[in-house]
Write an enzyme that holds these catalytic residues in place. Sequence first.
Site, short mmCIF file in Angstrom:
data_model
loop_
_atom_site.label_atom_id
_atom_site.label_comp_id
_atom_site.label_asym_id
_atom_site.label_seq_id
_atom_site.Cartn_x
_atom_site.Cartn_y
_atom_site.Cartn_z
N GLU A 277 0.83 -1.21 0.00
CA GLU A 277 0.00 0.00 0.00
C GLU A 277 0.87 1.26 0.00
O GLU A 277 0.46 2.31 -0.47
CB GLU A 277 -0.92 -0.01 1.23
CG GLU A 277 -2.35 0.37 0.89
CD GLU A 277 -3.31 0.25 2.08
OE1 GLU A 277 -2.87 0.03 3.22
OE2 GLU A 277 -4.51 0.37 1.85
N HIS A 298 6.57 -26.93 -0.77
CA HIS A 298 5.87 -28.00 -1.49
C HIS A 298 4.81 -27.43 -2.41
O HIS A 298 3.89 -28.12 -2.81
CB HIS A 298 5.30 -29.00 -0.47
CG HIS A 298 6.40 -29.66 0.30
ND1 HIS A 298 6.81 -30.95 0.08
CD2 HIS A 298 7.24 -29.16 1.26
CE1 HIS A 298 7.84 -31.24 0.87
NE2 HIS A 298 8.11 -30.15 1.60
N LYS A 414 -13.31 1.83 -2.57
CA LYS A 414 -14.24 2.17 -1.46
C LYS A 414 -15.37 3.05 -2.02
O LYS A 414 -16.55 2.82 -1.73
CB LYS A 414 -13.50 2.94 -0.36
CG LYS A 414 -12.65 2.09 0.57
CD LYS A 414 -12.18 2.92 1.79
CE LYS A 414 -11.33 2.13 2.75
NZ LYS A 414 -10.85 2.90 3.90
O1 PA5 Z 1 -3.30 1.59 5.82
C1 PA5 Z 1 -4.37 2.15 5.63
O2 PA5 Z 1 -4.50 3.38 5.76
C2 PA5 Z 1 -5.60 1.35 5.23
O3 PA5 Z 1 -5.29 0.00 5.05
C3 PA5 Z 1 -6.68 1.48 6.31
O4 PA5 Z 1 -6.15 1.06 7.52
C4 PA5 Z 1 -7.92 0.64 5.95
O5 PA5 Z 1 -8.42 1.03 4.71
C5 PA5 Z 1 -8.99 0.79 7.04
O6 PA5 Z 1 -9.39 2.12 7.15
P1 PA5 Z 1 -10.19 2.63 8.39
O7 PA5 Z 1 -9.33 2.50 9.58
O8 PA5 Z 1 -10.47 4.08 8.08
O9 PA5 Z 1 -11.44 1.82 8.51
#
Ligand code: PA5
Length: 426
Positions: A277, A298, A414
Amino acid sequence: MIKTILKDSKIENEVSNFSKDEVKKVSEMIENKTGEGNDFLGWVTWPNDFDKDELSRMKVVANNLKEKIEVLLVVGIGGSYLGARAADEMIRGLYPKDGVELIYIGNTISSTYTKQVLEYVKNKEFGIVNISKSGTTTEPGIAFRVFEKLLVDIKGKEVAKERIVAVTDKAKGALKQLATAEGYETFTIPDDIGGRFSVFTPVGIFPLLVAGVNIDEIFAGAKKAMEDTKSLDNEAYKYAVARHILHTQKGFKAETLVGYELQMQTFTEWWKQLFGESEGKDGKGLFPTSCIFSTDLHSLGQFVQEGTKNVLFETIIDVKKPTMDLNVPTNDEDLDGLNYLTSKSFHEINKVALEGVIDAHANTGDVPNIVLEFEKMDAEMFGYAAYWFMKSCAMSGYLLGINPFNQPGVEVYKTNMFKLLRKPGF
Ligand code: PA5
């Protein structure tokens, strides 16, 4: 506590010759919080700056809660989920004998999984921690609704109120509003720390306190890593530079993080999220994958050894001291012919596997191997390793020329979901 070893002298030389000025420039961007996305660099000094009063408050609430429950449902996704699970499994192992069981929901919309958890907890004493920074993510939102209702139906509103905790933004979002309206205990995710960098905030700390993990040791480890990664020639930056060279100069497209301990599996998932990410932007970045050996020897081991070349390199976590060990028992009849192994422990045999596989993959298979030696797998080590990888990720992301601290691509799906589900306003 972590040593970076490059199993290829050519790469070792290239890492040593990599521009010190470039590393210095990026290091200053991180330490002085001047780089792109610098409003999300709160995690850099967090092991020193964390809110001590909030930690004391969390300890009181967690101690109270763990006396009343057998299971804590941890609601969250992405950065609001993976850190706590990675820590819990690495530190307590997969089948801990003591403490509260953590069960994770809201990281999937699978109806079967959600219903099975519902059936599993309905006759148990359970509590809920609902974690979301935005407070509006669909997956944890709907899961929380289901389990909040279950708890209220079984125990009534007053008891439910004592067993539900929210971890969210200090002011914004639906979860904050809901928690305030219902009077749920609430802990805050700092504005300047994003999801995947938030494991040392209440996001990771509160569930781990309920599970009975020693949080002070986690912070001690994180603080040690914070100090160790200030110098320019630290091991985290060595790892970042090595993967940067393999990607941008040698053309590798993917990195697989290999563990030899099943309790490290979710840690590798956390690492995938951290690097995937953070770096997968602007058409750049290594695709992070993970394996647990021997299991994956494996299956994917065949591909690594003989499949498409110059695509994938391996980074291996070599844990020096296992949490537990056992021997292969002797058997007088030796029908399975395994008595030759009885002088060795499982961990010793696992080490032999690690050495044999590195030789096979790196030397015969010509796949670059980076080994990260971990001292052990306890709370201090988790704190150290998590901070260490965040720091190497920041270095690696800035070297690549991207902003490691946003995730515009995740927002696309989203918003699409909101539109398709006809959420008002979308
Ligand atoms: O690293 C990040 O910012 C994302 O993976 C968020 O943690 C994830 O989308 C969850 O978002 P939120 O905490 O707003 O529900």
